[in-house]
Design an enzyme around this catalytic site. Structure first.
Site, short mmCIF file in Angstrom:
data_model
loop_
_atom_site.label_atom_id
_atom_site.label_comp_id
_atom_site.label_asym_id
_atom_site.label_seq_id
_atom_site.Cartn_x
_atom_site.Cartn_y
_atom_site.Cartn_z
CE LYS A 11 -4.37 -1.88 1.50
NZ LYS A 11 -5.41 -2.01 2.54
NE ARG A 38 -7.28 -8.40 1.12
CZ ARG A 38 -6.86 -7.61 0.14
NH1 ARG A 38 -5.88 -6.76 0.34
NH2 ARG A 38 -7.44 -7.66 -1.05
C1 7PJ Z 1 -8.10 -4.54 2.08
C2 7PJ Z 1 -9.13 -5.40 1.72
C3 7PJ Z 1 -7.78 -4.41 3.47
C4 7PJ Z 1 -9.53 -6.02 3.90
C5 7PJ Z 1 -8.32 -4.45 -0.05
C6 7PJ Z 1 -5.43 -3.52 -1.57
C7 7PJ Z 1 -6.75 -2.89 -1.76
N1 7PJ Z 1 -9.85 -6.13 2.60
N2 7PJ Z 1 -9.26 -5.32 0.37
N3 7PJ Z 1 -8.54 -5.17 4.33
N4 7PJ Z 1 -7.59 -3.96 0.98
N5 7PJ Z 1 -10.21 -6.72 4.80
O1 7PJ Z 1 -5.27 -4.73 -1.48
O2 7PJ Z 1 -4.46 -2.71 -1.54
O3 7PJ Z 1 -6.90 -3.66 3.91
S1 7PJ Z 1 -8.13 -4.02 -1.71
#
Ligand code: 7PJ
Length: 298
Positions: A222, A256
């Site tokens: 990010k 994640r």
């Molecule tokens: C996140 C997500 C996050 C959760 C994305 C990216 C953007 N779901 N989906 N938490 N970010 N729970 O992967 O940079 O931070 S999409």
């Protein structure tokens, strides 16, 4: 022993779990266009499992700042075939969506976790998940992906995010979603300035304690890591791994990430050499599942 009831699986949370990101979007900010067919997405997902992913998060709509919304039918068309292709892999499957119609289709396709950046605020979303056996991740965001980074504002970002997550946790409980099915996520980069993200990250351990539910943290590649390192999105793997280790050390139960192999190694090092500060790191017991055993990397 803390656990997460997650569809077909019962995941023990005695060590941080790695959620591998599978984008099925032609416009995703970091690997857009590479995995936009079912076969390619499924192949990528299999590689992530081989690299040690504990959960796969399949998303059909990019939520990067400024991204266009995807029509419901198109999102279902992207996500459901991938879920079907991965059903037999014996790994928990998550769907990254904020649309109740997509959640319904994914649940029918057997998804184990609903990862909703809108924290089940969509019409009927709470009820849909309550009627299923799936786990849910409730994430905080300010505003909408299209406009959220224009001028995010908080009087006290940590207090506001914590209070929001507590309120959504309580709404989920009231709808009949068991506490052991709930993950909470501060939503790094979703309507937050660099300073907001830093304040939230430094408050992770306190938030974890206050909220009493397992946390999911997503900072992989990010922009906050770009701001720290000065590197473009394709060169943020090391920064992402470092942040994953720090999040796990603060007590986050699910991380994640895009770069699964490096994160898995780093978390193994943390568990062995790190100073235990949370339940996830204290206990060396192995991940157990209801039904057949998860992959070889555990
Ligand atoms: C996140 C997500 C996050 C959760 C994305 C990216 C953007 N779901 N989906 N938490 N970010 N729970 O992967 O940079 O931070 S999409």
């Amino acid at each position: 022993m803390q656990k997460l009831l997650c569809g077909r699986f019962e995941l023990l949370l005695h060590r941080p779990l790695v959620m591998g990101i599978v984008n099925v979007t032609p416009d995703s900010f970091s690997d857009g266009g590479c995995f936009d067919s079912t076969a390619a997405a499924a192949a990528h997902a299999r590689k992530l499992v081989e690299a040690g992913a504990d959960i796969l998060d399949i998303g059909g709509e990019s939520t990067r700042p400024g991204a266009a919304t995807v029509p419901v039918e198109e999102e279902i068309r992207r996500v459901v075939p991938v879920l079907q292709a991965l059903q037999s892999m014996n790994v928990p499957l998550s769907v990254d969506t904020r649309k109740p119609e997509v959640m319904r289709a994914a649940l029918e396709a057997g998804v184990d976790l609903v990862n909703d950046i809108a924290a089940l605020e969509g019409v009927g979303a709470l009820e849909l998940v309550a009627q299923s056996g799936a786990a849910v991740c409730l994430m905080h965001k300010q505003g909408d992906p299209r406009s959220m980074q224009s001028a995010p504002e908080y009087a006290d970002v940590v207090a506001e995010v914590t209070n929001y997550l507590a309120a959504r946790r309580d709404a989920a409980l009231a709808a009949g979603i068991a506490r052991e099915r709930i993950l909470l996520d501060p939503g790094f980069g979703f309507g937050k300035t660099f300073e907001h993200n830093v304040a939230l990250f430094r408050a992770l351990a306190a938030m974890r304690q206050e909220l009493g539910c397992p946390l999911l943290v997503g900072v992989s590649r990010k922009s906050m890591l770009g701001q720290i390192t000065g590197k473009p999105v394709g060169e943020r793997a090391s920064a992402s791994v470092a942040a994953a280790v720090l999040a796990a050390q603060a007590g986050a139960e699910v991380i994640r990430v895009h770069d699964v192999a490096g994160t898995v190694d780093a978390l193994k090092v943390l568990r062995t050499l790190g100073v235990a500060c949370c339940e996830a790191l204290r206990d060396n017991a192995r991940l157990s599942v209801k039904g057949p055993v998860l992959g070889p990397n555990d």
